[in-house]
Design an enzyme around this catalytic site. Sequence first.
Site, PDB file in Angstrom:
ATOM      1  N   SER A  30       0.802  -1.224   0.000  1.00 18.40           N
ATOM      2  CA  SER A  30       0.000   0.000   0.000  1.00 18.40           C
ATOM      3  C   SER A  30       0.835   1.275   0.000  1.00 18.40           C
ATOM      4  O   SER A  30       0.341   2.339  -0.339  1.00 18.40           O
ATOM      5  CB  SER A  30      -0.929   0.017   1.219  1.00 18.40           C
ATOM      6  OG  SER A  30      -0.172   0.029   2.422  1.00 18.40           O
ATOM      7  N   ASP A  31       2.118   1.165   0.384  1.00 15.41           N
ATOM      8  CA  ASP A  31       2.946   2.371   0.489  1.00 15.41           C
ATOM      9  C   ASP A  31       4.394   2.051   0.119  1.00 15.41           C
ATOM     10  O   ASP A  31       5.301   2.195   0.930  1.00 15.41           O
ATOM     11  CB  ASP A  31       2.867   2.936   1.908  1.00 15.41           C
ATOM     12  CG  ASP A  31       3.528   4.312   2.024  1.00 15.41           C
ATOM     13  OD1 ASP A  31       3.697   4.975   0.984  1.00 15.41           O
ATOM     14  OD2 ASP A  31       3.875   4.712   3.145  1.00 15.41           O
ATOM     15  N   LEU A  32       4.607   1.641  -1.126  1.00 11.29           N
ATOM     16  CA  LEU A  32       5.963   1.321  -1.571  1.00 11.29           C
ATOM     17  C   LEU A  32       6.706   2.624  -1.853  1.00 11.29           C
ATOM     18  O   LEU A  32       6.616   3.188  -2.936  1.00 11.29           O
ATOM     19  CB  LEU A  32       5.943   0.449  -2.820  1.00 11.29           C
ATOM     20  CG  LEU A  32       7.330  -0.078  -3.224  1.00 11.29           C
ATOM     21  CD1 LEU A  32       7.853  -1.080  -2.206  1.00 11.29           C
ATOM     22  CD2 LEU A  32       7.291  -0.701  -4.617  1.00 11.29           C
TER      23      LEU A  32
ATOM     24  N   ASN B 216      10.721   2.435   2.607  1.00 16.72           N
ATOM     25  CA  ASN B 216      10.317   1.063   2.893  1.00 16.72           C
ATOM     26  C   ASN B 216      11.102   0.018   2.114  1.00 16.72           C
ATOM     27  O   ASN B 216      10.738  -1.160   2.115  1.00 16.72           O
ATOM     28  CB  ASN B 216       8.815   0.895   2.637  1.00 16.72           C
ATOM     29  CG  ASN B 216       7.981   1.583   3.694  1.00 16.72           C
ATOM     30  OD1 ASN B 216       8.432   1.759   4.821  1.00 16.72           O
ATOM     31  ND2 ASN B 216       6.770   1.995   3.343  1.00 16.72           N
TER      32      ASN B 216
ATOM     33  N   ARG C 197       4.259   4.988  -7.441  1.00 10.99           N
ATOM     34  CA  ARG C 197       4.394   5.527  -6.087  1.00 10.99           C
ATOM     35  C   ARG C 197       5.861   5.613  -5.679  1.00 10.99           C
ATOM     36  O   ARG C 197       6.292   6.602  -5.085  1.00 10.99           O
ATOM     37  CB  ARG C 197       3.621   4.652  -5.103  1.00 10.99           C
ATOM     38  CG  ARG C 197       3.479   5.249  -3.708  1.00 10.99           C
ATOM     39  CD  ARG C 197       2.647   4.361  -2.819  1.00 10.99           C
ATOM     40  NE  ARG C 197       2.347   4.995  -1.551  1.00 10.99           N
ATOM     41  CZ  ARG C 197       1.271   5.740  -1.320  1.00 10.99           C
ATOM     42  NH1 ARG C 197       0.401   5.946  -2.299  1.00 10.99           N
ATOM     43  NH2 ARG C 197       1.069   6.291  -0.138  1.00 10.99           N
TER      44      ARG C 197
END
EC number: 2.7.1.166
Length: 239
Positions: A168-170, A174, A206
């Site tokens: 969901s948040d690459l 991370n 993203r």
Amino acid sequence: MHQLQTKRWGPVTCWYDASRVPGFNEAYFDPAYWQQRDAVLGQSTGRGVTWFVQGPSGALVLRHYWRGGLIGKILGDCFLYSGLARTRCRREYALLTYLAELGLPVPRPVAARVVRQGLCYRADILLERIAEARDLVSLLRERPLSREEWMAVGALIRQLHEHCVWHSDLNSHNLMLDGSGKFWVIDFDKCDVRAPGKWQQGMLDRLLRSLRKELVCNVPFFWQESDWQDVMAGYQAGR
């Protein structure tokens, strides 16, 4: 082998891997427990404080769940309870266990805790700490990555996509590089496995936005647009 155990004390439910934390204690989720034993290795600050501690079988990461965005300013760490299986820590624990068993480069979960309070719950998770790992942003503040390293980033993302893993948040915080030169992905809160679709390109987009943002925010920052071609070359080579 992962030995998942469950313990309950009234409104508290804990899951833990008995092979990683023998003699499990709910106090493991309290930073003060580790501070009193001089077992705190460090910490990082983001949405909340993440603690790095020395556990009974190795270094661990202790993270409390916090809401983000505007609602986070109102509700903080309180989440609506709709069953244990749907809590954020239980879902992340289950997903990471599955991915680790597939051999994907993700941190292994060690324990998780849910504390119910009426219609809400609060949660924590303990993970194995990746040895000598630094995130991409920290590295790029010091040195450029080689073409081979960027290709390895692309190959890693492709590996996730081959197993239908949606992150969901690459972003560039991370992705981690360990002491042996291996890349890892962290922070699987709100992630899942889903059918292939437009989300795969969305993950790549993203990460690219993240790198462009960090380029503006950091001086120096050893990244350039042409590096993205190497990421995509590694991604395509993984087909």
